[in-house]
Structures are given as structure tokens and as C-alpha cells.
Scaffold this motif. Structure first.
Motif, short mmCIF file in Angstrom:
data_model
loop_
_atom_site.label_atom_id
_atom_site.label_comp_id
_atom_site.label_asym_id
_atom_site.label_seq_id
_atom_site.Cartn_x
_atom_site.Cartn_y
_atom_site.Cartn_z
N PHE A 114 0.81 -1.22 0.00
CA PHE A 114 0.00 0.00 0.00
C PHE A 114 0.85 1.28 0.00
N PHE A 115 2.16 1.12 0.08
CA PHE A 115 3.05 2.28 0.16
C PHE A 115 3.99 2.31 -1.04
N ASN A 116 4.44 3.50 -1.41
CA ASN A 116 5.42 3.63 -2.49
C ASN A 116 6.75 3.01 -2.10
N SER A 117 7.13 3.16 -0.83
CA SER A 117 8.36 2.52 -0.36
C SER A 117 8.24 2.23 1.12
N VAL A 118 8.81 1.08 1.51
CA VAL A 118 8.87 0.67 2.90
C VAL A 118 10.26 0.07 3.12
N SER A 119 10.91 0.49 4.20
CA SER A 119 12.19 -0.11 4.55
C SER A 119 12.14 -0.59 5.98
N PHE A 120 12.92 -1.63 6.26
CA PHE A 120 12.99 -2.21 7.59
C PHE A 120 14.44 -2.15 8.05
N ARG A 121 14.68 -1.42 9.13
CA ARG A 121 16.05 -1.21 9.60
C ARG A 121 16.17 -1.63 11.06
N HIS A 122 17.25 -2.35 11.34
CA HIS A 122 17.53 -2.74 12.72
C HIS A 122 18.24 -1.59 13.44
N ILE A 123 17.79 -1.32 14.66
CA ILE A 123 18.44 -0.31 15.50
C ILE A 123 18.70 -0.93 16.88
N PRO A 124 19.69 -0.43 17.59
CA PRO A 124 19.93 -0.92 18.95
C PRO A 124 18.74 -0.56 19.86
N ARG A 125 18.54 -1.36 20.86
CA ARG A 125 17.43 -1.14 21.80
C ARG A 125 17.46 0.26 22.40
N GLU A 126 18.67 0.79 22.62
CA GLU A 126 18.79 2.14 23.22
C GLU A 126 18.18 3.22 22.34
N LYS A 127 18.08 2.98 21.04
CA LYS A 127 17.50 3.97 20.12
C LYS A 127 16.00 3.75 19.92
N ASN A 128 15.45 2.79 20.66
CA ASN A 128 14.02 2.48 20.54
C ASN A 128 13.34 2.59 21.90
N LYS A 129 13.85 3.47 22.74
CA LYS A 129 13.38 3.58 24.12
C LYS A 129 11.91 3.98 24.24
N LYS A 130 11.45 4.87 23.36
CA LYS A 130 10.06 5.34 23.48
C LYS A 130 9.07 4.22 23.23
N ALA A 131 9.31 3.42 22.18
CA ALA A 131 8.42 2.30 21.88
C ALA A 131 8.51 1.24 22.97
N ASP A 132 9.73 0.98 23.45
CA ASP A 132 9.94 -0.01 24.51
C ASP A 132 9.20 0.40 25.79
N LYS A 133 9.26 1.68 26.11
CA LYS A 133 8.57 2.19 27.31
C LYS A 133 7.05 1.96 27.20
N LEU A 134 6.50 2.19 26.00
CA LEU A 134 5.07 1.97 25.79
C LEU A 134 4.71 0.51 26.00
N VAL A 135 5.55 -0.40 25.53
CA VAL A 135 5.31 -1.84 25.71
C VAL A 135 5.24 -2.17 27.20
N ASN A 136 6.24 -1.72 27.94
CA ASN A 136 6.29 -2.03 29.37
C ASN A 136 5.13 -1.41 30.13
#
Length: 143
Positions: A114-136
Motif C-alpha cells: 500500500f506504500f510507495n516505499s517501505v524499509s525495515f532497519r535494525h536499531i539498537p534497543r537504546e534507540k528504541n526507548k520510546k516504543a519499549d517504554k510503551l510496551v512495558n
């Protein structure tokens, strides 16, 4: 009777930070998603998803994020995940050996069209703190 028109935000490009987690693996699980536009304005979402494994929760978070991107009529999406396994599966580096993950993988691929472009990139957990906090937070609220 007049019908209300649902307002949708149209965004050309977004960055999505998604995370999923389970306590007990499998166990009580939740997802967290942060969607940011090019100006750095972000929307946060979280949801308790019941019992799941960590990898199932990671996929479900990404599926939720892509569905939100579709609702926003986004054209380009950069997805940032701290799961190396999921990122490598989506980028064709790893095969999917777990049968329970295959339908979730297929759902991500189906949503990607449904999108013109989609990319999937791995990042360290430290750079994903906001999403991780929401999970917890969402798992804490339900356990």
C-alpha cells in the motif's frame, strides 16, 4: 442524516519505531509504536495483545504500525525495529523457520504494497526507548 467524515492526516513520509514484548515468552504481551513525521512530530500508540511470544509481539507491533501508516495515507515509511531476527526476516536475510511467525510475516508484506516505499532497519534497543517504554507500560497495566 448527515454522515461524519473521518479525518485522516496525510503524510508523505514517516519514521516508525515499533516494539513488542512478552513477559514469560510466551506470556502477557504488548506492543508500542511511535510514528514521527518529517518535522519530528510524533504520535504514540500502545496495546495489550494478550498472550504471545516476544517475536510474535514484535511482528504484531509492526503490523499495527503499518495499518496506522495506511490510515494516514502515508506514501513512504522507514520502519525501525530493535529485533534483529524480524528485521533480517523481512529483508530476506533469514528464512522463517517458526510456523507461527509465517502468517505475521505475510501480513507485513501484504500491508507493504500500500506504500510507495517501505524499509525495515535494525536499531539498537537504546534507540528504541520510546516504543519499549510503551510496551512495558501497557503490560504493567494488564498484569
Amino acid at each position: 442524516m448527515a454522515t461524519k467524515r473521518r479525518h485522516t492526516t496525510r503524510l508523505t513520509a514517516v519514521k516508525i519505531y515499533s516494539d513488542g514484548g512478552a513477559r514469560g515468552n510466551p506470556g502477557p504481551a504488548g506492543i508500542g509504536v511511535v510514528i514521527c513525521d518529517k518535522d519530528g512530530r510524533c504520535k504514540k500508540f500502545s496495546r495489550f495483545i494478550g498472550r504471545a511470544t516476544n517475536n510474535q509481539a514484535e511482528y504484531q507491533a509492526l503490523i499495527f504500525a503499518l495499518e496506522k501508516g495506511r490510515e494516514m495515507q502515508t506514501q513512504e515509511i522507514e520502519c525501525f525495529l530493535d529485533s534483529e531476527l524480524i528485521t533480517n526476516q523481512l529483508n530476506g536475510v533469514y528464512k522463517i523457520k517458526n510456523k507461527a511467525l509465517k502468517p505475521l510475516f505475510e501480513k507485513v508484506i501484504a500491508l507493504s504494497i500500500f506504500f510507495n516505499s517501505v524499509s525495515f532497519r535494525h536499531i539498537p534497543r537504546e534507540k528504541n526507548k520510546k516504543a519499549d517504554k510503551l510496551v512495558n507500560q501497557v503490560i504493567d497495566a494488564h498484569t
